[in-house]
Scaffold this motif. Sequence first.
Motif: not given
Length: 166
Positions: A58-59, A146, A149
């Motif tokens: 994600t990051d 996720q 997601k």
Amino acid sequence: MVQEPQPIPTSEFADVESVDSIISALYNSISFGAGEQPDSNRLRSLFMPGAHLIHVKTDAADTMDVETFIDRLVQQIQAGILTEFIEAELARHTKSFGNIAQVFSTFETRLVTDYRSSSARGIHSIQLMRYGDRWWITNLLWDDEQSDKPIPAKYLPEQQFPESSE
């Protein structure tokens, strides 16, 4: 510390003669049951020198070469953190032209750690190239499913409906 490059082990031709065979060998080489190890030499033999494995998060993106991937996996096994890892392909979408191929391979992973068992799904984006008499994996990116997601239906196995008795 500078890591010395490992020589690429000779691959079994059956592992690299087609896109299907190299993808199957990829999943088989990283999977292992309790008390076993991944087949590191087989895994090495599938990747072209300089290939990258990239876990998209994600990051951040965790970029590594094949040796780093193997080292991390082996360290977790030796520390008793990871005791079993099974990854299987659920569905595949392949686009190819000439000597190149792009594979979206939907996978499911089951892993057992020292404190829990879990499963997850995601998609591998695998870039391949035919060079000489074999296929090579040139890069592998993956992203995990996720709750916010989910994997789109087009990347999941087609639903199998029971045959009608009519």
